[in-house]
Every structure is written in structure tokens, then in C-alpha cells.
Scaffold this active site. Structure first.
Site, PDB file in Angstrom:
ATOM      1  N   HIS A   1       8.527   1.175  18.210  1.00 29.10           N
ATOM      2  CA  HIS A   1       7.457   1.368  17.660  1.00 29.10           C
ATOM      3  C   HIS A   1       7.425   2.860  17.151  1.00 29.10           C
ATOM      4  O   HIS A   1       6.699   3.719  17.650  1.00 29.10           O
ATOM      5  CB  HIS A   1       6.050   1.180  18.349  1.00 29.10           C
TER       6      HIS A   1
ATOM      7  N   ARG B   1       2.597  -4.394  12.167  1.00 29.76           N
ATOM      8  CA  ARG B   1       2.099  -4.383  13.560  1.00 29.76           C
ATOM      9  C   ARG B   1       2.820  -5.807  14.209  1.00 29.76           C
ATOM     10  O   ARG B   1       2.705  -6.870  13.051  1.00 29.76           O
ATOM     11  CB  ARG B   1       0.547  -4.758  13.739  1.00 29.76           C
TER      12      ARG B   1
ATOM     13  N   GLY C   1       0.737  -1.355   0.142  1.00 28.33           N
ATOM     14  CA  GLY C   1      -0.153  -0.061   0.024  1.00 28.33           C
ATOM     15  C   GLY C   1       0.895   1.127  -0.091  1.00 28.33           C
ATOM     16  O   GLY C   1       2.130   1.128  -0.798  1.00 28.33           O
ATOM     17  N   ARG C   2       0.461   2.312   0.767  1.00 25.47           N
ATOM     18  CA  ARG C   2       1.091   3.552   0.613  1.00 25.47           C
ATOM     19  C   ARG C   2       2.564   3.298   0.970  1.00 25.47           C
ATOM     20  O   ARG C   2       3.599   3.586   0.582  1.00 25.47           O
ATOM     21  CB  ARG C   2       0.443   4.561   1.500  1.00 25.47           C
ATOM     22  N   ILE C   3       2.933   2.762   2.316  1.00 22.96           N
ATOM     23  CA  ILE C   3       4.199   2.613   2.928  1.00 22.96           C
ATOM     24  C   ILE C   3       4.891   1.746   2.348  1.00 22.96           C
ATOM     25  O   ILE C   3       5.945   1.660   2.008  1.00 22.96           O
ATOM     26  CB  ILE C   3       4.104   2.202   4.447  1.00 22.96           C
TER      27      ILE C   3
ATOM     28  N   GLU D   1       3.019  -4.609  23.150  1.00 23.25           N
ATOM     29  CA  GLU D   1       4.258  -3.649  23.313  1.00 23.25           C
ATOM     30  C   GLU D   1       3.738  -2.796  24.845  1.00 23.25           C
ATOM     31  O   GLU D   1       2.667  -2.672  24.794  1.00 23.25           O
ATOM     32  CB  GLU D   1       4.060  -2.671  22.254  1.00 23.25           C
TER      33      GLU D   1
END
Ligand code: NAI
Ligand SMILES: O=CC(=O)O
Length: 326
Positions: free
Chosen positions: A290, A242, A160-162, A271
Site C-alpha cells: 500500500h 482498495r 477519476g483523477r488517478i 492489510e
């Protein structure tokens, strides 16, 4: 004293001042006035009781209990692109609009993926630790040798975008680009020459695998023993998506067995993690807390965008950042 005609909103953490200023201009704001510590559950349930808008973070679980505690809620704005901590069905059942902060963090997060992959491939953290321990001895031919990145095969899962931003950076390193996605993307293939692969083929062909897919019912546990066994013994595995996409116990065992060769991880199953985490028992990992989107500019843009999104929905103005419930 704020006019009561303004919509009431609750903010689950003190945001940077420009974002708070946007909220105060348009809304009657109450907040969990803490910069670092997540809001306790009972405070969250109390905080949403009277409000029409909620601005939250990835550390807040927004589920049917929160929705039930918020009879006036119309809008939820998350200061993040990922929203796996939010029960979208519970919001949709009440007609509550959800917004997120895509795009503004894309390049920053792609940079971090590259920081991790280069650091893991070239043993940057291991090298610094060796110096800190006073164990750097005289140069010898195979001292601290790592893996090449230039000209190798880069595979992105979740383009996708990333993911696409990660792939674009690969062109500068003359990499052969592969991607796996729910759907093929002919534009991506034409524009940057990335070739589609099934997940199994991508894993066995790539020298670097970067995970940038969202956490969903489908992707939870997507990377386990069987997937790591397909990877090359020289490969680098990077996760900036994630933590729960990866079965961490399997990854630790796989790293010990040498396949993948190294890993760079920004996200974890639970986390935050501490110094006793099993991943710290293997030398060939680079871990960050993160921080994919954590630059000054990007975090400010995310915070102000989250505030603008909330105001837009509450005032019935258009915003392109509404998350549609499928
Ligand atoms: N480490 C960090 O600080 C950050 C982590 N993220 C994570 O990155 C994720 C991606 O963000 P964007 O690129 O903006 O989202 P996006 O929605 O643009 O891209 C996600 C891509 O994954 C694909 N995908 C979904 N399910 C899939 C599956 N089962 N198999 C293969 N591909 C699948 C989608 O089709 C889409 O192309 C976010 O959901 C978030 O969890 C985002 C920002 C910062
Ligand atoms: O993890 C961060 C996000 O924006 O999603």
C-alpha cells in the site's frame, strides 16, 4: 503552553514536522505519539472526547462509536483521498465536516500503477528472485518471456483523477485506451481518445486492466471469478484502489488457471498481509505494501494538506477538499 482559545484537535499519528507545525500554530494539539503503530481503539475513543477536530489516517475506523464519544467534534480530516474507513452518514447526522487530500497524490499513485503493470508484465520480481536463488542459467530463446505493453490495450476501471493519470501515461506507450466509469466522460474521450466500455467489454478487450475506483457498497467484490474469466489469458490485472474491490481467493484461483496472466497489487482485502498470504503462492504476482502515494514529496504534501484542511474547517475558512455526503 498553548492558549485554550485555540480549537482542540486530536491527531491519530505523529505526522511529518511541517504538518505538526501548522496544527500547533492554530490548534491545541493532542496526539497518539507514534509514527508507525496505529492507535488502539480505546485510546482513540478517549482521545476524541474533548476535541473539535480530528486528523486521522486510513488505518483508523471512524464510525458511530467514535462520533458518539466525541460530543464537540466539528471536523474530521483524513490524510488520504480514500475515506471508506469513515462512516460518512454518522458524521453527516451530527453535521461534522469531512475533508480529504485529493490531487496531490494523483500522479504519484499513477506512477505506482505503472510500476506494477510493467513489473508484472516483464516478470521483474520473478527475475530478481531467480538470480537471488542462483538459478539464472545461460540465455535461451524463451527464458523469462513476458508480455508486451507497448501498443496494447489499456483499460481503466474508475477513470477519476488517478485513473485518468494512468490512461495519460498509456499514450506514451502507444496504447489503445479504454475506460469504465459510473458516468461517461466526454472530455476524457475527446482529450486523450479513451473509449468507454461496459465493465464486461473492457475486461475481455484489455491487455492491461487497472483498477482505480473507490471502495463503496457498489464496488466491494466487483472483481471475482466471473470477471477474471472474461480476461485474456495474456492479460495483466493491477489494483491500486482498495483491496476489497477484489475477491482475493478468486484472484488466486484465476491466476493459477492462467487468466489473468499476472497481477500487480498494492492493496489487499485485509492489510497488512504477511509471508503466509495465499497470493504469495502464485509466481506471477508483484505485490507492494500500500505505497501508492509513498514518495517523500507527496506524503509531505498530503500531511500538510490534511493539517490545512482541518484548520480551515475549524476556523470557518474555505477549503476545496470537503467531502460531500450524497
Ligand atoms: N494505493 C494507494 O496508495 C492509493 C489508493 N487510492 C485509491 O484510489 C481511489 C481513487 O482515487 P481518485 O482517482 O483520486 O478518486 P476519484 O474520485 O477522482 O476517481 C474515482 C472514479 O471512480 C469512479 N467510480 C466510482 N464508483 C464506480 C463504479 N461502481 N464503477 C465504475 N467507476 C466508479 C468515479 O466515478 C470516479 O471517476 C481512492 O478512492 C483510493 O481508494 C488513492 C490514492 C493512493
Ligand atoms: O490509499 C491512500 C489514499 O490516499 O486513499
Amino acid at each position: 503552553m498553548e492558549r485554550t482559545a485555540k480549537p482542540r484537535v486530536f491527531v491519530t499519528r505523529r505526522l511529518p514536522e511541517p504538518a505538526m507545525a501548522i496544527l500547533h500554530e492554530h490548534c491545541a494539539v493532542s496526539l497518539w505519539d507514534n509514527v508507525e503503530t496505529p492507535i488502539p481503539r480505546d485510546e482513540l475513543l478517549r482521545g476524541v472526547a474533548m476535541v473539535e477536530g480530528l486528523l486521522c489516517l486510513i488505518t483508523d475506523r471512524i464510525d458511530s462509536e467514535v462520533v458518539a464519544a466525541a460530543p464537540h467534534l466539528r471536523a474530521v480530516s483524513i490524510m488520504a483521498v480514500g475515506y471508506d474507513n469513515i462512516d460518512r452518514a454518522a458524521l453527516a447526522a451530527r453535521g461534522i465536516t469531512l475533508t480529504n487530500t485529493p490531487d496531490v497524490l494523483t500522479e504519484t499513485t499513477a506512477d505506482l500503477a505503472w510500476a506494477l503493470l510493467l513489473a508484472a508484465a516483464r516478470r521483474v520480481v520473478e527475475g530478481q528472485k531467480m538470480i537471488e536463488r542462483g538459478e539464472w542459467g545461460p540465455w535461451y530463446p524463451l527464458q523469462m518471456v513476458g508480455q508486451d505493453i507497448y501498443g496494447r490495450v489499456l483499460g481503466v476501471v474508475g477513470a477519476g483523477r488517478i485513473g485518468q493519470a494512468v490512461l495519460r501515461r498509456g499514450r506514451g506507450f502507444a496504447m489503445q485506451l479504454r475506460y469504465h466509469n459510473r458516468r461517461r466522460n466526454p472530455t476524457l474521450e475527446a482529450e486523450i481518445g479513451a473509449e468507454y466500455r461496459t465493465l464486461d467489454d473492457l475486461l475481455s478487450e484489455s491487455d492491461v486492466v487497472v483498477v482505480t475506483a473507490p471502495l463503496t457498497a457498489e464496488t466491494r467484490g466487483m472483481f471475482g471469478a466471473a470477471q477474471f474469466a472474461r480476461m485474456k489469458p495474456t492479460s495483466i490485472f493491477v489494483n491500486v484502489a482498495r483491496g476489497p474491490l477484489v475477491r482475493e481467493d478468486d484472484l488466486v484461483a484465476a491466476l493459477r488457471a492462467g487468466r489473468p496472466w499476472a497481477a500487480g497489487l498494492d492493496v489487499f482485502e485485509r492489510e497488512p498481509i504477511g509471508p503466509d498470504h495465499p497470493l504469495l503462492t502464485v509466481p506471477n504476482v508483484v505485490l507492494t505494501p500500500h505505497v501508492g502515494s509513498a514518495t517523500v514529496t507527496t506524503r509531505l504534501r498530503m500531511a500538510t494538506l490534511a493539517a490545512e484542511n482541518l484548520v480551515a474547517v475549524l476556523y470557518g475558512r474555505p477549503t476545496p477538499h470537503i467531502v460531500r455526503h450524497e
